[in-house]
Scaffold this motif. Sequence first.
Motif: not given
Length: 372
Positions: A5-13, A50-53, A134-149
Motif C-alpha cells: 500500500l505504501s506506493g499505491a495511489r488507487r486502493i480498493v477496500v 473505493v469501498m466495497v461493503s 468515495i464510491p461505496v459499492i455493494n452487490e445488487n442483491d435485491t434484484v439479482v439471483t445468482d449473486e445471492i446464491r
Amino acid sequence: MPSVLSGARRIVVKVGSSLVTNEGRGVDAAAIGNWSRQLAALAATGRELVMVSSGAIAEGMKRLGWAQRPKELHELQAAAAVGQMGLVQMYESRLSEHGMASAQVLLTHADLADRERYLNARSTLLTLLALKVIPVINENDTVVTDEIRFGDNDTLGALVANLVDADAYVILTDQRGLYSADPRKDPQARFIDEATAGDPALEAMAGGAGSSIGRGGMLTKILAAKRAAGSGTSTVIAWGREPDVLLRLASGEAIGTALLAGTPKLAARKQWMLDHLQLKGAVAVDDGAVAKLRDDGKSLLPIGVHEVQGDFSRGDVIAVRTLAGHEIARGLANYSAAEARLIARKPSHQIEALLGYANEPELIDRTNLVLI
C-alpha cells in the motif's frame, strides 16, 4: 515484506458482513466511522479510495428480527432491500463527518461481464474518483439471483479492483490473515506473512465456511486475490479491527497476509489486450494520430480515424492501424463500428450532434489502449 500500500495511489477496500454489522447485531456505527476516518486521511494524501461493503442482508436481518440467515430467495432479497437503506445512510453520514463525499454504486457480476456495461461502470467510477468522491459499492442483491446464491463481495472487490486499475486491494475480515492450517485445530499452523497470489498451495491452506452472517470464507479471499492479480493488483488480507489498519498499511507496516501479484500492472493489462487472437474490428488512423498515440501517449480521438473496419460493439477490443495497414495499438472501443463510422474524421465536440448522445470524447481512451 514489500509494501503493497505504501506506493499505491488507487486502493480498493472490502469489509465483510461480520465487521460491518458487529457479528449481525446491526450496522456498527463506530467501526464504519473508524474506517471513514482512515479513508479520509488517505484521501488527504492524494490517494483514491473505493469501498466495497458487505452487510446489507445482515442489517436487513437485524431490522426484520431474523436470527438466522434465510434460505428462500425472496426473503434474502427482502432483507437486502431493507438493510441497504441503513448501510448506505451510515456510510454517507460517517464519511461526511470527515469531509468526504460518497456515492452508492450497486453492481452485479453481470455488469462487469458485459463489455458495454463494464465500460459504463468504469467511466462512472473513474469520474467519481476524479471528483474526490468515495464510491461505496455493494452487490445488487435485491434484484439479482445468482449473486445471492453464488456471489461474494470478496470476488466483487477483486472485479472492481480490475475495473478501476487499482494498485492494491485490501480485504478486511474478522481473521488476522491466512494460516498454513486451521490454528484452532492445528497448533503447528504457521501464519503466512507473504505469498504469491495464485499459488495453488494457498488454496489447499484455505477452506472452511464463512461466518453465520456472511458467505465468504478464507478460500473466497484467496481466489479473489488470484483474480485481482490477473490485472497486476496485489492484495492484503487483514483483521478489520486492527487499530488504524489502513493507515499503518499505507505507511508500509506489514499487517496481515500480503498476496503479491506476479505480473506488473501495466504488463498484465497489455498482455490481456494482446491475448485477443481474433478481433472484431479495427480503425485506420492518420499520421497525426499515430504520432499522438506513440509519442505523446494521448487517447485516440475520432478526428484521427480515416477508416472503420469490421463490426464491433462498444467495449470490444479493436486494432489501431496505420493507413498502410500496420497494427500499432489495441484498445477498448467507446463506440460501436456503426457509431465510429459516423463520427470518424469529426471533432469530438460534434459527437453529440451526430449521434444524439456522447459516451466519451475519445474513440479509445488512453487508459484502455496498449501500444504494440
